[in-house]
Scaffold this motif. Structure first.
Motif, PDB file in Angstrom:
ATOM      1  N   HIS A   9      67.772  12.285 120.316  1.00  0.00           N
ATOM      2  CA  HIS A   9      68.541  13.095 121.269  1.00  0.00           C
ATOM      3  C   HIS A   9      68.215  13.551 122.158  1.00  0.00           C
ATOM      4  O   HIS A   9      68.025  13.622 123.332  1.00  0.00           O
ATOM      5  CB  HIS A   9      69.644  13.814 120.475  1.00  0.00           C
ATOM      6  N   ASP A  10      67.213  14.557 121.389  1.00  0.00           N
ATOM      7  CA  ASP A  10      66.446  15.558 122.333  1.00  0.00           C
ATOM      8  C   ASP A  10      65.520  14.477 123.540  1.00  0.00           C
ATOM      9  O   ASP A  10      65.558  15.304 124.527  1.00  0.00           O
ATOM     10  CB  ASP A  10      65.224  16.239 121.581  1.00  0.00           C
ATOM     11  N   GLU A  13      67.803  13.412 125.916  1.00  0.00           N
ATOM     12  CA  GLU A  13      68.030  14.142 127.612  1.00  0.00           C
ATOM     13  C   GLU A  13      67.291  14.700 127.874  1.00  0.00           C
ATOM     14  O   GLU A  13      67.158  14.677 128.717  1.00  0.00           O
ATOM     15  CB  GLU A  13      68.979  15.547 125.804  1.00  0.00           C
ATOM     16  N   ARG A  16      66.990  12.589 130.712  1.00  0.00           N
ATOM     17  CA  ARG A  16      67.651  12.614 131.252  1.00  0.00           C
ATOM     18  C   ARG A  16      67.504  13.905 132.295  1.00  0.00           C
ATOM     19  O   ARG A  16      67.680  13.610 134.298  1.00  0.00           O
ATOM     20  CB  ARG A  16      69.455  12.679 130.985  1.00  0.00           C
ATOM     21  N   TRP A  17      67.425  14.536 131.887  1.00  0.00           N
ATOM     22  CA  TRP A  17      66.878  15.766 133.008  1.00  0.00           C
ATOM     23  C   TRP A  17      65.458  15.722 134.277  1.00  0.00           C
ATOM     24  O   TRP A  17      65.962  15.972 134.752  1.00  0.00           O
ATOM     25  CB  TRP A  17      66.535  17.486 131.716  1.00  0.00           C
ATOM     26  N   SER A  20      66.963  13.313 137.215  1.00  0.00           N
ATOM     27  CA  SER A  20      67.701  14.533 137.826  1.00  0.00           C
ATOM     28  C   SER A  20      66.574  14.942 138.374  1.00  0.00           C
ATOM     29  O   SER A  20      67.274  15.189 139.677  1.00  0.00           O
ATOM     30  CB  SER A  20      68.767  15.517 136.619  1.00  0.00           C
ATOM     31  N   ARG A 183      60.719  22.425 128.371  1.00  0.00           N
ATOM     32  CA  ARG A 183      61.289  22.131 129.822  1.00  0.00           C
ATOM     33  C   ARG A 183      61.140  23.598 130.767  1.00  0.00           C
ATOM     34  O   ARG A 183      60.595  23.142 131.484  1.00  0.00           O
ATOM     35  CB  ARG A 183      62.817  22.180 129.661  1.00  0.00           C
TER      36      ARG A 183
END
Length: 204
Positions: A9-10, A13, A16-17, A20, A183
């Protein structure tokens, strides 16, 4: 041992980050998470990072060798394995192909980028003042992954570094203990590279 479903999941995500922000256009870049000391979860080669599913992830061992030969890991899996081997705190690795990470590094090709007097430097683990000098190594890009890994390994063995390095004309590697930290490190590097590029334009 980390929860594998949570790690999947991490990574999805994170994909996607970065997508974007247009830091991994087309199917470029690669992402990973450390399962334990002998296993790494990494993105399969050739998949868009903004549309990852669990089927686009696979497990490799601590040397970057796949457990499942039906899937092809990123060509740069060995670099991820080296990072986890050198930094016990590393839990995630992000490799981006951003515009500024690519363009500005082409002006250097090999050596180091030194950041100083940027407040953003304090985003990096262990940096507490803008007056500290943050040194990020830059390696010449190469299709010979074994030779490149040997060069990266030699640097990481000899010198303590900021949790990042750059492949000139290629992209940026950053790593961190948690999703939030990796991140933060990735975003700080992208910001600083853009600042340096813009500074060079102003000096012309």
């Amino acid at each position: 041992m980390a929860d594998i479903q949570q790690l999947k999941h991490d990574v999805i995500e994170i994909g996607r980050w970065v997508d974007s922000r247009n830091w991994c256009p087309a199917t470029s870049g690669n992402l990973s998470a450390k399962i334990d000391e002998s296993r790494i979860l990494i993105t399969v080669s050739g998949h868009a990072k903004g549309a990852l599913t669990e089927q686009d992830l696979m497990e490799v061992d601590a040397e970057g060798q796949p457990f499942n030969n039906e899937k092809q890991p990123s060509a740069e899996t060995l670099l991820h394995a080296l990072i986890y081997g050198h930094d016990p705190q590393a839990g995630y690795v992000i490799h981006t192909h951003s515009i500024f990470g690519t363009v500005f590094s082409r002006a250097i090709w090999q050596g180091e980028i030194r950041f100083k007097n940027y407040e953003m430097q304090k985003a990096f683990r262990g940096v507490t003042s803008h007056e500290q000098e943050v040194v990020v190594p830059v390696f010449a890009n190469s299709q010979d992954m074994m030779a490149l890994a040997k060069e990266v390994n030699a640097y990481l063995t000899q010198k303590p570094v900021c949790p990042a390095f750059i492949l000139a004309g290629h992209g940026i590697y950053t790593w961190g203990n948690t999703v939030a930290e990796v991140r933060r490190h990735s975003e700080a590097m992208e910001f600083l590279m853009e600042c340096e590029y813009q500074s060079c334009l102003l000096l012309k």
